[in-house]
Design a protein around this motif. Sequence first.
Motif, mmCIF file in Angstrom:
data_model
loop_
_atom_site.group_PDB
_atom_site.id
_atom_site.type_symbol
_atom_site.label_atom_id
_atom_site.label_comp_id
_atom_site.label_asym_id
_atom_site.label_seq_id
_atom_site.Cartn_x
_atom_site.Cartn_y
_atom_site.Cartn_z
ATOM 1 N N GLU A 88 0.826 -1.138 0.026
ATOM 2 C CA GLU A 88 0.052 0.210 0.111
ATOM 3 C C GLU A 88 0.676 1.367 -0.071
ATOM 4 O O GLU A 88 0.515 2.317 -0.686
ATOM 5 N N VAL A 92 0.911 3.828 -2.952
ATOM 6 C CA VAL A 92 0.333 5.521 -2.724
ATOM 7 C C VAL A 92 1.211 6.391 -3.292
ATOM 8 O O VAL A 92 1.214 7.418 -3.866
ATOM 9 N N THR A 177 -6.390 3.001 3.604
ATOM 10 C CA THR A 177 -7.941 3.340 3.002
ATOM 11 C C THR A 177 -7.637 3.291 1.542
ATOM 12 O O THR A 177 -8.655 3.070 0.834
ATOM 13 N N ASN A 178 -6.561 3.946 0.919
ATOM 14 C CA ASN A 178 -6.249 4.366 -0.376
ATOM 15 C C ASN A 178 -5.254 3.509 -1.156
ATOM 16 O O ASN A 178 -5.408 3.409 -2.607
ATOM 17 N N ASN A 181 -6.948 1.257 -4.125
ATOM 18 C CA ASN A 181 -7.294 2.117 -5.366
ATOM 19 C C ASN A 181 -5.921 2.754 -5.984
ATOM 20 O O ASN A 181 -5.951 2.667 -7.437
ATOM 21 N N CYS A 182 -5.079 2.884 -5.223
ATOM 22 C CA CYS A 182 -3.758 3.536 -5.974
ATOM 23 C C CYS A 182 -3.192 2.617 -6.739
ATOM 24 O O CYS A 182 -2.448 2.962 -7.856
ATOM 25 N N THR A 222 -8.834 6.597 -7.863
ATOM 26 C CA THR A 222 -7.922 6.876 -6.965
ATOM 27 C C THR A 222 -8.585 7.073 -5.563
ATOM 28 O O THR A 222 -8.468 6.512 -4.458
ATOM 29 N N MET A 223 -9.642 8.142 -5.603
ATOM 30 C CA MET A 223 -10.121 8.603 -4.392
ATOM 31 C C MET A 223 -11.637 7.835 -4.060
ATOM 32 O O MET A 223 -12.078 8.210 -3.238
ATOM 33 N N ASN A 225 -12.096 5.029 -2.462
ATOM 34 C CA ASN A 225 -12.365 4.534 -1.064
ATOM 35 C C ASN A 225 -12.305 5.612 -0.309
ATOM 36 O O ASN A 225 -12.719 5.546 1.122
ATOM 37 N N GLN A 226 -11.488 6.747 -0.543
ATOM 38 C CA GLN A 226 -11.486 7.877 0.606
ATOM 39 C C GLN A 226 -12.813 8.537 0.665
ATOM 40 O O GLN A 226 -13.440 8.792 1.672
#
Length: 312
Positions: A88, A92, A177-178, A181-182, A222-223, A225-226
Amino acid sequence: MLAPGAWPGPGCSSSPPAGLEEGQEEEEEPRGRAMASGGAATESVAEAAGPQAEAAEEPEDGCRRWGAQHAGARELAELYSPGKRLQEWISVILCFSLICFNFYNLLFYLRLEHTPSVIAGIFAGVITADFLSGLFHWGADTWGSVELPVVGKAFIRPFREHHIDPTAITRHDFIETNGDNCFMTLVPLANMAYKFVSFSSEALYETCPWECYVFALIIFITMTNQIHKWSHTYFGLPRWVIFLQDWHVILPRKHHRIHHVSPHETYFCITTGWLNYPLEKIRFWRCLENIIQAVTGEKPRADDMKWAQKIK
């Protein structure tokens, strides 16, 4: 305190209604579908429930219906490994480095005459991201197992944990969290960066509107899940986030609550949520599930239900 007639969940002394394990989907299905079809009126009811419904409910006998103390939630949380954390962090760092590089180059090649096509491209990127968020969310919620090699613990595990401990995501930091997705956007970001360093200026000028569409798609993926995390956060959100939620620019809290009615079979799009109602009206997810079940014999959300019913 549970509502009258509600089953407190697996592991509690109260017994579920007869035949619940065999017929749970059939009993709860109309409730979830009815909420999804209710539109704005249902969202108002969901909002009225407030954050209390997100937290674990604790009946009088002390058994938790869901939440951080649920046996399945504890086991799933323990599967989060140092190796996953490293992946992760790397994702990121690489993702946001490439985003900055590509954004700078996009601005360099933008021209005033691109404005209409860029606006259309950004809007199309947001719509595409919302659909893809729903497709991936539906797939991970509905099919597969935590026991699958590689993808099980890395990507399916968070979805199983989220349904039995919905507020766990609010306790995750930015990296957890991200990170996934990143990771998913690294290839298209790298491809875009490659074009900026290898294509001619004329070619980049011609393809700039298309690259704006791709870039908007990448940013919203990318955003996602935020944005999803914010939809579960009822305290301490910045005012600008609440403003975007209230105007349904991003996924609103009351809108996403419809998905969290067991058995979690509807409203899968979690970027903006714009596509949830039309996809539900045409029974998009149900048709896909029926086709896959007919071909493979696999039952939708079987693994999800297994974790929800864990008692130790």
